[in-house]
Design an enzyme around this catalytic site. Structure first.
Site, mmCIF file in Angstrom:
data_model
loop_
_atom_site.group_PDB
_atom_site.id
_atom_site.type_symbol
_atom_site.label_atom_id
_atom_site.label_comp_id
_atom_site.label_asym_id
_atom_site.label_seq_id
_atom_site.Cartn_x
_atom_site.Cartn_y
_atom_site.Cartn_z
ATOM 1 N N LYS A 185 0.816 -1.235 0.000
ATOM 2 C CA LYS A 185 0.000 0.000 0.000
ATOM 3 C C LYS A 185 0.842 1.276 0.000
ATOM 4 C CE LYS A 185 -3.401 -2.480 2.745
ATOM 5 N NZ LYS A 185 -4.148 -2.561 3.976
ATOM 6 N N ASP A 208 -8.230 -6.880 11.009
ATOM 7 C CA ASP A 208 -9.546 -6.234 11.088
ATOM 8 C C ASP A 208 -10.707 -7.234 11.093
ATOM 9 O OD1 ASP A 208 -9.238 -6.931 8.419
ATOM 10 O OD2 ASP A 208 -9.673 -4.946 7.620
#
Length: 485
Positions: A156, A191
Site C-alpha cells: 500500500k 480487522d
C-alpha cells in the site's frame, strides 16, 4: 422481452446449482483443514492468539490504532457494559516522507499522534496502570503471540526502512517508552478478528466475523487443538492456560485466497480476463468473485463482450465501458436497487456515458441481468464461506441436550452494507447448503468498525489473559506457603 441466447450460455458460471454449491463447500472445508494442519497454504488459517470473545458485559477504557493507508486513526473506546460503548477518534495524515523514511521516525510519529490525541480529548491516564492499546496493522505479519508479529513486507505504498523482519509491536512500544507515554500495545489485530469481537460485544458472542467489502476475509473461534500446525507442545501449553493461548483461539482464515488452484470455482471468460489483467494473477481467486473491488469490473467485461457481439447498445461502447476499472461496484448496487427500466436507462447514460440514441428498448434489461447474475454469485459464494465455518465447527446442528442458541455472524464491508438484498440472498443459500433448519439457525448482522472498536476489544481480551496469568502465577494459598508459584 427475452434475453439474447448469448446471455443464457453464461448463466451456469453465475447462477450456481445446489450440487455445484455443495462441491465448492466441500473444497472450501478441505482447504481450511489443510491450512490448520500446516503453514504455507493459500487459505492460511492464521492463529490470532485471541483466546475468546467478549459478551457485552465488559467495562473499561481502551485505545485503538489503525494504520493501513493515507491516514493513521487513533480511537478511545469507553465500554459501559450492557453492549454499550462510546467512541472518540481522530485521524492523522501519514506523509510520503514518513512512509518511505526510517521506521523509527514513522513509529515516533505514531506515538506522538497518540500523545496528541490523548491530550486533545483530555483522557485521564492513571499513573499506575498504562492504557491498553490494540493495533490494527493492515500489512502482512507473521504473528507469534497476541502482542508480537514480524512484518513480512510493506504494501500500500509504505516502504519504511529497517522495519521488515522486525516485531511491529516492539517498534511501537519502544516509541511509547522513548517518549514516556503511559500506553501499552497489548495486541496486534487483523480487522476481521476485530469484526468478530465488535459483533460479540454489541450482540452477544458470535462465531464468525466476516468482511465483504473492497476485499473479503473471515475469522472465527475454534478449539486451539484444531490448529495442529502450532505443534503439540504449544497446544498443551495453551490448554493448560499457558502464556499465549487458551482452550479456544480466534483463527483468521485469509479465505480470499480460496481455490487459487482453480479446482472448483466457476471461472468464466470474464473472470479470466479480470484475473489476467490484475496486479496479482492467479491469486485471491475467491476474493475476485465476491468482493467490491471486482464486481463492477466483472460486469464491465460482460457488457463489453455483449457490445462486441452487437447485442447491446447496437455495438457502440463508451469511454467509461472501454476503460479498465472504468466504473465500480456502486453502479452494480444502483442497478440492483433500480425500480424500473427507465431508472436503469438513466444510470446507463449518466454513469456509463452511453449515448442515448444507441440504447435500444431491451438494453436496460440486459444490463440489469449482468448486474444481477454477478451479484447472485457473489452472495452465494459468501454463504459458502460462512457455511464452511459453521460445518467445520460442528455448529450446523444443535448438540444433543443443549439449548439452541443459533449461530451469530458479524459482517462488515461495503458489499454487505450496500448491495441490495445481500443478507437475504446469503440466507437463502445457507438454507440450500445447511438444510432449511440449519440455515435458519444462522443470524447475520452488521458489525461496524472492526479496526477501531474491534482493536480496542482485542486489547481488552489481551488484558484479561494477562490478568489471568498474573492470578495463576501468584495464587494465595492459606497457611505457611504464602504465594504459590
Amino acid at each position: 422481452m427475452p434475453l439474447p441466447p448469448i446471455c443464457t450460455t453464461f448463466e451456469p458460471y453465475f447462477l450456481l446449482s445446489p450440487d455445484r454449491l455443495q462441491d465448492i463447500l466441500s473444497h472450501f472445508r478441505k482447504e481450511m483443514e489443510d491450512g490448520l494442519e500446516s503453514y504455507g497454504k493459500d487459505v492460511a488459517m492464521v492463529p490470532s492468539y485471541v483466546t475468546g470473545v467478549p459478551d457485552g458485559t465488559e467495562q473499561g477504557t481502551f485505545l485503538a490504532l489503525d494504520l493501513g493507508g493515507t491516514n493513521l486513526r487513533v480511537c478511545e473506546i469507553r465500554l459501559f457494559g450492557q453492549h454499550k460503548f462510546e467512541l472518540k477518534q481522530q485521524k492523522y495524515k501519514v506523509s510520503e516522507e514518513l512512509k518511505e523514511g526510517e521506521a523509527r521516525v514513522l513509529f515516533d510519529y505514531i506515538a506522538d499522534s497518540v500523545d496528541a490525541f490523548l491530550t486533545e480529548i483530555g483522557s485521564d491516564i492513571s499513573s499506575n496502570e498504562p492504557m491498553h492499546l490494540g493495533f490494527t496493522f493492515s500489512f502482512p505479519v507473521e504473528q507469534t503471540a497476541i502482542d508480537a508479529g514480524k512484518l513480512l513486507t510493506w504494501t500500500k505504498g509504505f516502504n519504511a526502512k529497517n522495519a521488515v523482519g522486525n516485531d511491529v509491536v516492539k517498534l511501537l512500544q519502544d516509541a511509547f517508552d522513548r517518549k514516556h507515554i503511559h500506553v501499552r500495545c497489548s495486541a496486534i489485530v487483523n480487522d476481521t478478528v476485530g469484526t468478530l469481537l465488535s459483533r460479540s460485544y454489541q450482540s452477544g458472542p458470535a462465531l464468525i466475523g466476516a468482511i465483504f467489502g473492497t476485499g473479503t476475509n473471515g475469522a472465527y473461534i475454534d478449539k486451539t487443538r484444531t490448529v495442529k500446525k502450532l505443534g503439540e507442545e504449544k497446544i498443551k501449553e495453551a490448554e493448560a492456560g499457558g502464556q499465549h493461548a487458551g482452550e479456544y483461539m480466534v483463527v483468521n482464515t485469509e479465505w480470499g485466497a480460496f481455490d487459487n488452484g482453480r479446482n472448483c470455482l466457476p471461472v468464466s471468460i470474464f473472470d479470466n480476463k479480470l484475473d489476467r489483467e490484475s496486479i496479482n494473477p492467479r491469486k485471491q481467486a475467491f476474493e475476485k468473485m465476491v468482493s467490491g473491488m471486482y464486481l463492477g469490473e466483472i460486469t464491465r467485461n460482460i457488457l463489453l463482450h455483449l457490445i462486441d457481439a452487437s447485442v447491446l447498445f447496437n455495438g457502440y461502447s463508451s469511454k467509461t465501458i472501454n476503460t479498465h476499472y472504468g466504473y465500480d461496484t456502486a453502479f452494480v448496487s444502483a442497478v440492483e436497487a433500480a425500480k424500473s427500466p427507465e431508472d436503469i436507462k438513466k444510470l446507463i447514460i449518466t454513469q456509463l456515458g452511453v449515448d442515448p440514441k444507441h440504447i435500444s428498448e431491451g438494453d436496460p434489461e440486459i444490463v440489469q441481468w449482468a448486474c444481477k447474475v454477478v451479484s447472485e454469485r457473489a452472495c452465494a459464494l459468501a454463504a459458502v464461506a460462512i457455511a464452511a465455518v459453521v460445518q467445520h465447527t460442528g455448529n450446523d446442528q444443535v448438540k444433543e441436550g443443549e439449548e439452541d442458541k443459533g449461530v451469530d455472524v458479524g459482517i462488515d464491508g461495503s458489499v454487505a452494507e450496500f448491495l441490495p438484498r445481500f443478507a437475504e440472498r446469503v440466507s437463502t443459500t445457507l438454507k440450500v447448503l445447511l438444510g432449511e433448519e440449519g440455515g435458519k439457525r444462522v443470524r447475520t448482522g452488521l458489525a461496524k468498525d472492526g479496526s477501531g472498536v474491534g482493536a480496542a476489544l482485542t486489547a481488552l481480551q489481551a488484558k484479561k489473559a494477562m490478568d489471568k496469568r498474573t492470578e495463576n502465577d501468584s495464587q494465595f494459598v492459606p497457611g505457611k506457603t504464602g504465594y504459590k508459584k
